[in-house]
Design an enzyme around this catalytic site. Structure first.
Site, short mmCIF file in Angstrom:
data_model
loop_
_atom_site.label_atom_id
_atom_site.label_comp_id
_atom_site.label_asym_id
_atom_site.label_seq_id
_atom_site.Cartn_x
_atom_site.Cartn_y
_atom_site.Cartn_z
N SER A 276 23.67 30.84 24.42
CA SER A 276 24.60 31.96 24.36
C SER A 276 24.24 32.96 23.26
O SER A 276 23.12 33.45 23.23
CB SER A 276 26.02 31.40 24.19
OG SER A 276 26.93 32.30 24.70
N HIS A 417 29.51 27.86 31.58
CA HIS A 417 28.79 28.24 30.36
C HIS A 417 28.79 27.06 29.38
O HIS A 417 29.84 26.71 28.83
CB HIS A 417 29.56 29.43 29.76
CG HIS A 417 28.87 30.10 28.62
ND1 HIS A 417 27.65 30.72 28.75
CD2 HIS A 417 29.25 30.26 27.33
CE1 HIS A 417 27.31 31.24 27.58
NE2 HIS A 417 28.26 30.96 26.70
C1 GTR Z 1 30.88 35.56 24.42
C2 GTR Z 1 29.98 36.75 24.34
C3 GTR Z 1 28.68 36.40 24.96
C4 GTR Z 1 28.13 35.08 24.47
C5 GTR Z 1 29.20 34.06 24.17
C6 GTR Z 1 28.80 32.90 23.26
O1 GTR Z 1 32.15 35.80 24.04
O2 GTR Z 1 30.59 37.80 25.02
O3 GTR Z 1 27.76 37.45 24.76
O4 GTR Z 1 27.31 35.24 23.41
O5 GTR Z 1 30.30 34.60 23.58
O6 GTR Z 1 27.99 33.04 22.36
O7 GTR Z 1 29.41 31.85 23.42
#
Ligand code: GTR
Length: 436
Positions: A276, A417
């Site tokens: 991420s 995610h």
């Molecule tokens: C989210 C962000 C993403 C990603 C994510 C993370 O909120 O919008 O770009 O980086 O966090 O790092 O878990």
């Protein structure tokens, strides 16, 4: 119309009118919100990617040599200027101290060490703790994965002997963090994301660091973390001064500096890994430090592997609004103006070439734009080809749970995610091919 009514009906009608207005407003703000992010492939507006193989002066990049000597340095500089920013060059002397050494961790399979790296003379100045696992049965220095964790080193394995981080932490009720301090309850809370036993069983080392040691993930005007080493006084920040992603990438390079003199690890075979926001970081670390032998970006999304000019899921404007400290100030010029960006993320990925690069997505992680992540890697292909490497020949994405690995690799797994054992299984297979 109100003029002909008695005062009571006037008040009533006025109220009805106000409520209608409110409802209308509410509805349109909902609509705006719903329309703000595009998740519909058919609604992706047309976009043009900047030419990877044409220098700014028009020179065509037709060899590995022109890439290395001309296009690569110029692109690196463009990412510094417009996207991530740069940190003042110059070596910071590093001091290290072994905080703990457990020779029989993971049921006797691993040596587990905690090594503190100090960036200043004062022990209370900026520092980071490396948590290092290496297989006890190794007969020579092992290849290793290096990456940041989100919840502290103590979150990677539930063992009370791992130092509970004293760095600033984001509040997270699920793991009992309410006043920006790590808690006992957070021990092991990130274990499912680190297949430590599998990594060790396969003969690799794992080095992980709490990312907040290097720069706390909060917008504090670039004062805390390692920024304090570089940014003194209150003079206004340069538009291309590095943000948190630059700081985190810098920290990974300093970890590699330390690993270069570690007898258990082969520092020429270190894969930099990140998930991420830390996947964006691993790509930037791979771009800025060619000592990393492999680069893995797990669900890195906007500002990572996904093409930013492709409007799908998270946008530049949204990321700079939610996280104003991640990128440099110049990057904000491209809020809602992605088309004007002189670079895009196929170029970011290409900066790690021809070293092996793994980009991974998750099917339900539409915010990160899985197809955009695949396309980022696909459009980086021409640089790998200059070096005789094999890349993907089709812009069609592979089916879910069907990893493709050549000299670059991609998979989109089922699910949300996250980082899972499935992801690690693919990374280990890729590492077996390229780091052995
Ligand atoms: C989210 C962000 C993403 C990603 C994510 C993370 O909120 O919008 O770009 O980086 O966090 O790092 O878990």
């Amino acid at each position: 119309m109100f003029g002909m009514m008695n005062p009571q009906s006037r008040i009533r009608s006025g109220l009805v009118f106000a409520v209608c207005l409110l409802l209308l407003n509410f509805r349109s703000s909902l609509m705006l919100h719903a329309e703000e992010f595009n998740y519909d492939e058919s609604k992706v507006p047309p976009y043009t990617l900047p030419d990877l193989l044409k220098c700014e002066d028009g020179t065509v990049v037709d060899s590995a040599d022109v890439w290395n000597t001309k296009r690569r340095p110029e692109l690196l500089q463009m990412f510094e200027e417009h996207v991530f920013g740069t940190l003042p060059a110059g070596k910071i002397p590093l001091r290290t101290r072994v905080r703990s050494s457990v020779p029989d961790a993971l049921d006797g399979k691993a040596l587990r060490r905690e090594v503190t790296v100090f960036f200043a003379d004062d022990d209370n100045g900026p520092h980071m703790d490396l948590l290092i696992y290496t297989p006890v049965n190794a007969t020579k220095p092992v290849p290793a994965f290096l990456g940041y964790n989100f919840n502290g080193n103590h979150a990677v394995e539930k063992d009370p002997r791992i130092h509970l981080t004293d760095s600033w932490m984001r509040n997270n009720k699920d793991i009992g963090i309410e006043d920006n301090k790590a808690t006992e309850a957070s021990r092991g809370s990130e274990a499912s994301r680190w297949a430590v036993s599998t990594i060790i069983n396969r003969g690799y080392g794992l080095v992980t660091i709490y990312y907040g040691d290097v720069d706390p993930d909060v917008d504090d005007g670039f004062k805390n973390g390692i920024h304090s080493l570089f940014e003194k006084g209150d003079s206004p920040r340069a538009g291309d001064a590095g943000g948190s992603i630059s700081a985190w990438a810098w920290g990974l390079s300093r970890a590699l500096d330390v690993l270069e003199s570690d007898k258990a690890i082969d520092a020429r075979k270190v894969a930099v890994f990140g998930h991420s926001r830390l996947g964006k970081t691993s790509l930037w670390a791979g771009a800025t430090d060619q000592r990393f032998a492999m680069v893995i970006a797990n669900e890195s999304g906007c500002g990572g592997a996904a093409l930013d000019k492709r409007i799908f899921g998270e946008t530049v404007s949204r990321i700079n609004t939610s996280f104003p400290h991640w990128f440099c100030i110049n990057h904000r010029k491209y809020n809602n103006h992605e088309a004007a960006m002189p670079v895009d993320n196929h170029m970011l990925i290409a900066l790690s070439g021809p070293r092996p690069v793994y980009v991974a997505s998750a099917q339900e992680d539409t915010w990160a734009d899985p197809y955009g992540e695949y396309l980022g890697l696909y459009h980086a292909g021409p640089v790998f080809k200059l070096f005789g490497k094999s890349v993907f020949e089709s812009d069609k994405m592979p089916a879910v749970d069907t990893p493709m690995q050549v000299d670059v690799a991609y998979h989109m797994r089922t699910g949300k995610h996250d980082v899972t054992d499935y992801d690690w299984e693919q990374y280990l297979k890729f590492a077996d091919t390229h780091l052995r």
